[in-house]
Design a protein around this motif. Sequence first.
Motif, PDB file in Angstrom:
ATOM      1  N   ASP A   1       0.847  -1.197   0.000  1.00  0.00           N
ATOM      2  CA  ASP A   1       0.000   0.000   0.000  1.00  0.00           C
ATOM      3  C   ASP A   1       0.883   1.247   0.000  1.00  0.00           C
ATOM      4  N   ARG A   2       0.485   2.225  -0.804  1.00  0.00           N
ATOM      5  CA  ARG A   2       1.163   3.531  -0.922  1.00  0.00           C
ATOM      6  C   ARG A   2       2.511   3.477  -1.640  1.00  0.00           C
ATOM      7  N   SER A   3       2.760   2.395  -2.371  1.00  0.00           N
ATOM      8  CA  SER A   3       4.034   2.310  -3.088  1.00  0.00           C
ATOM      9  C   SER A   3       4.019   3.150  -4.368  1.00  0.00           C
ATOM     10  N   GLY A   4       2.835   3.609  -4.788  1.00  0.00           N
ATOM     11  CA  GLY A   4       2.756   4.474  -5.970  1.00  0.00           C
ATOM     12  C   GLY A   4       2.198   3.783  -7.202  1.00  0.00           C
TER      13      GLY A   4
ATOM     14  N   PHE B   1      -7.906  -3.573  -9.486  1.00  0.00           N
ATOM     15  CA  PHE B   1      -8.536  -4.552  -8.578  1.00  0.00           C
ATOM     16  C   PHE B   1      -8.175  -4.199  -7.148  1.00  0.00           C
ATOM     17  N   PRO B   2      -9.142  -4.234  -6.214  1.00  0.00           N
ATOM     18  CA  PRO B   2     -10.523  -4.569  -6.487  1.00  0.00           C
ATOM     19  C   PRO B   2     -11.195  -3.542  -7.399  1.00  0.00           C
TER      20      PRO B   2
ATOM     21  N   LEU C   1     -13.247  -3.623   3.180  1.00  0.00           N
ATOM     22  CA  LEU C   1     -11.995  -2.855   3.335  1.00  0.00           C
ATOM     23  C   LEU C   1     -12.211  -1.626   4.216  1.00  0.00           C
TER      24      LEU C   1
ATOM     25  N   PHE D   1      -1.908 -10.582   0.417  1.00  0.00           N
ATOM     26  CA  PHE D   1      -2.671 -10.061   1.556  1.00  0.00           C
ATOM     27  C   PHE D   1      -3.338 -11.167   2.368  1.00  0.00           C
TER      28      PHE D   1
ATOM     29  N   ARG E   1       3.597   8.540   3.391  1.00  0.00           N
ATOM     30  CA  ARG E   1       2.786   9.036   2.267  1.00  0.00           C
ATOM     31  C   ARG E   1       1.322   9.203   2.651  1.00  0.00           C
TER      32      ARG E   1
ATOM     33  N   GLU F   1      -7.567   2.370   5.695  1.00  0.00           N
ATOM     34  CA  GLU F   1      -8.285   1.136   5.357  1.00  0.00           C
ATOM     35  C   GLU F   1      -7.743  -0.063   6.126  1.00  0.00           C
TER      36      GLU F   1
ATOM     37  N   TYR G   1      -6.126  -2.901   5.840  1.00  0.00           N
ATOM     38  CA  TYR G   1      -4.805  -3.529   5.887  1.00  0.00           C
ATOM     39  C   TYR G   1      -3.657  -2.541   6.096  1.00  0.00           C
ATOM     40  N   GLU G   2      -3.989  -1.276   6.268  1.00  0.00           N
ATOM     41  CA  GLU G   2      -2.948  -0.244   6.288  1.00  0.00           C
ATOM     42  C   GLU G   2      -2.342  -0.056   7.679  1.00  0.00           C
TER      43      GLU G   2
ATOM     44  N   ASP H   1      12.057   9.571  -7.836  1.00  0.00           N
ATOM     45  CA  ASP H   1      11.097  10.562  -8.318  1.00  0.00           C
ATOM     46  C   ASP H   1      10.082   9.875  -9.264  1.00  0.00           C
TER      47      ASP H   1
HETATM   48  N1  T5A Z   1      -6.285  -6.382  -1.715  1.00  0.00           N
HETATM   49  C1  T5A Z   1      -6.337  -6.125  -3.045  1.00  0.00           C
HETATM   50  C2  T5A Z   1      -6.442  -7.697  -1.216  1.00  0.00           C
HETATM   51  O1  T5A Z   1      -6.400  -7.913  -0.012  1.00  0.00           O
HETATM   52  N2  T5A Z   1      -6.643  -8.714  -2.111  1.00  0.00           N
HETATM   53  C3  T5A Z   1      -6.708  -8.501  -3.465  1.00  0.00           C
HETATM   54  O2  T5A Z   1      -6.905  -9.466  -4.254  1.00  0.00           O
HETATM   55  C4  T5A Z   1      -6.548  -7.148  -3.951  1.00  0.00           C
HETATM   56  C5  T5A Z   1      -6.630  -6.875  -5.426  1.00  0.00           C
HETATM   57  C6  T5A Z   1      -7.173  -1.971  -1.524  1.00  0.00           C
HETATM   58  C7  T5A Z   1      -6.699  -3.034  -0.583  1.00  0.00           C
HETATM   59  O3  T5A Z   1      -7.115  -4.300  -1.040  1.00  0.00           O
HETATM   60  C8  T5A Z   1      -6.127  -5.263  -0.761  1.00  0.00           C
HETATM   61  C9  T5A Z   1      -4.862  -4.499  -0.882  1.00  0.00           C
HETATM   62  C10 T5A Z   1      -5.200  -3.116  -0.384  1.00  0.00           C
HETATM   63  O4  T5A Z   1      -4.940  -3.044   1.002  1.00  0.00           O
HETATM   64  P1  T5A Z   1      -6.269  -0.477  -3.461  1.00  0.00           P
HETATM   65  O5  T5A Z   1      -7.646   0.010  -3.720  1.00  0.00           O
HETATM   66  O6  T5A Z   1      -5.394  -0.746  -4.614  1.00  0.00           O
HETATM   67  O7  T5A Z   1      -6.348  -1.839  -2.628  1.00  0.00           O
HETATM   68  O8  T5A Z   1      -5.507   0.475  -2.464  1.00  0.00           O
HETATM   69  P2  T5A Z   1      -5.323   2.028  -2.573  1.00  0.00           P
HETATM   70  O9  T5A Z   1      -5.502   2.507  -1.189  1.00  0.00           O
HETATM   71  O10 T5A Z   1      -6.086   2.634  -3.690  1.00  0.00           O
HETATM   72  O11 T5A Z   1      -3.883   2.195  -3.131  1.00  0.00           O
HETATM   73  P3  T5A Z   1      -2.532   1.983  -2.396  1.00  0.00           P
HETATM   74  O12 T5A Z   1      -2.598   2.309  -0.967  1.00  0.00           O
HETATM   75  O13 T5A Z   1      -2.068   0.612  -2.725  1.00  0.00           O
HETATM   76  O14 T5A Z   1      -1.610   3.093  -3.032  1.00  0.00           O
HETATM   77  P4  T5A Z   1      -0.773   3.105  -4.394  1.00  0.00           P
HETATM   78  O15 T5A Z   1      -1.697   3.022  -5.540  1.00  0.00           O
HETATM   79  O16 T5A Z   1       0.342   2.140  -4.343  1.00  0.00           O
HETATM   80  O17 T5A Z   1      -0.107   4.549  -4.296  1.00  0.00           O
HETATM   81  P5  T5A Z   1      -0.567   5.936  -4.956  1.00  0.00           P
HETATM   82  O18 T5A Z   1      -0.104   6.013  -6.349  1.00  0.00           O
HETATM   83  O19 T5A Z   1      -1.971   6.183  -4.656  1.00  0.00           O
HETATM   84  O20 T5A Z   1       0.375   6.904  -4.115  1.00  0.00           O
HETATM   85  C11 T5A Z   1       0.249   7.047  -2.707  1.00  0.00           C
HETATM   86  C12 T5A Z   1       0.753   8.434  -2.289  1.00  0.00           C
HETATM   87  O21 T5A Z   1       2.144   8.557  -2.562  1.00  0.00           O
HETATM   88  C13 T5A Z   1       2.411   9.611  -3.489  1.00  0.00           C
HETATM   89  C14 T5A Z   1       1.081   9.882  -4.188  1.00  0.00           C
HETATM   90  O22 T5A Z   1       0.996  11.201  -4.636  1.00  0.00           O
HETATM   91  C15 T5A Z   1       0.088   9.586  -3.058  1.00  0.00           C
HETATM   92  O23 T5A Z   1      -0.032  10.674  -2.189  1.00  0.00           O
HETATM   93  N3  T5A Z   1       3.464   9.134  -4.423  1.00  0.00           N
HETATM   94  C16 T5A Z   1       4.762   9.474  -4.331  1.00  0.00           C
HETATM   95  N4  T5A Z   1       5.437  10.279  -3.482  1.00  0.00           N
HETATM   96  C17 T5A Z   1       6.775  10.403  -3.669  1.00  0.00           C
HETATM   97  N5  T5A Z   1       7.478   9.767  -4.658  1.00  0.00           N
HETATM   98  C18 T5A Z   1       6.853   8.960  -5.535  1.00  0.00           C
HETATM   99  N6  T5A Z   1       7.556   8.326  -6.487  1.00  0.00           N
HETATM  100  C19 T5A Z   1       5.432   8.784  -5.383  1.00  0.00           C
HETATM  101  N7  T5A Z   1       4.510   8.042  -6.065  1.00  0.00           N
HETATM  102  C20 T5A Z   1       3.325   8.269  -5.456  1.00  0.00           C
END
Ligand code: T5A
Length: 210
Positions: A19-22, A46-47, A61, A109, A146, A152, A154-155, A183
């Motif tokens: 989570d939050r890896s970008g 997904f989801p 979630l 997960f 971040r 949510e 799992y965070e 970057d």
């Molecule tokens: N899950 C999912 C399961 O348990 N089983 C499954 O089968 C599946 C598919 C929801 C949850 O569901 C679980 C996993 C998760 O816990 P989701 O909807 O994908 O999954 O989760 P989200 O909350 O939408 O997304 P993430 O938390 O995974 O974040 P991201 O998409 O990895 O990150 P992003 O791009 O939103 O960036 C996060 C922050 O960091 C900044 C962004 O601007 C943002 O503020 N950022 C950067 N900062 C500095 N340098 C960089 N290079 C950056 N890139 C982004």
Amino acid sequence: MSSVARRGRGILVVFEGCDRSGKSTQCRMLVDYLKSIGRDVAHLRFPDRTTAIGQSINDYLQGTTELEDHAIHLLFSANRWESVPRIKQLLDNGTFVVVDRYAFSGVAFTAAKGYDVTWCKNPDRGLPDPDLIFYLDISTKDAQTRGSYGEERYEKAEFQERVAEIYEQLKSNDWKVVDAMKDKNEIHEEIRNTLLELEEQFSKTPLKRL
Ligand code: T5A
Ligand code: NA
């Protein structure tokens, strides 16, 4: 430019990581780039919270409902299966399919809760096998800094550590591991260069199944 010419099937590209890896940021950038060079591209995540199954997952979630661990695992998998006809059709039509999380999230997960990895993999067996998997590598400590980490289900740092350990087990040599602390523009360039390099090779290879 020959870039708009149909070159066989589309390429299935998946983004994975803690989570939050970008992932969502990089998916958006890649989709925008592919569009800008005239490619047909579909952006999936997904989801997929828009379907009936996806709405149940969303409630889980967000903590408004509870579901037994195996049951929610199967719902996450079912949520991918319900997209398979569309994914196949897009790829057959030569469309790039860029996916934000896939079966590897499902395994990581649930296995992080202590369940057997093989059991976790089984429901996703037979799904289209991604041509390219980009793994955004970040430490839990860095991810926590971040935006809105912790809202949510799992965070939580300790759980994310377990997720990262399972991803380590799932990773094969052909996963493209990206340093998620670089970057975002630098990461994007790395990703698009890799994709453009391998595109032709994949478009001529039959799609495999997980
Ligand atoms: N899950 C999912 C399961 O348990 N089983 C499954 O089968 C599946 C598919 C929801 C949850 O569901 C679980 C996993 C998760 O816990 P989701 O909807 O994908 O999954 O989760 P989200 O909350 O939408 O997304 P993430 O938390 O995974 O974040 P991201 O998409 O990895 O990150 P992003 O791009 O939103 O960036 C996060 C922050 O960091 C900044 C962004 O601007 C943002 O503020 N950022 C950067 N900062 C500095 N340098 C960089 N290079 C950056 N890139 C982004
Ligand atoms: Na995301």
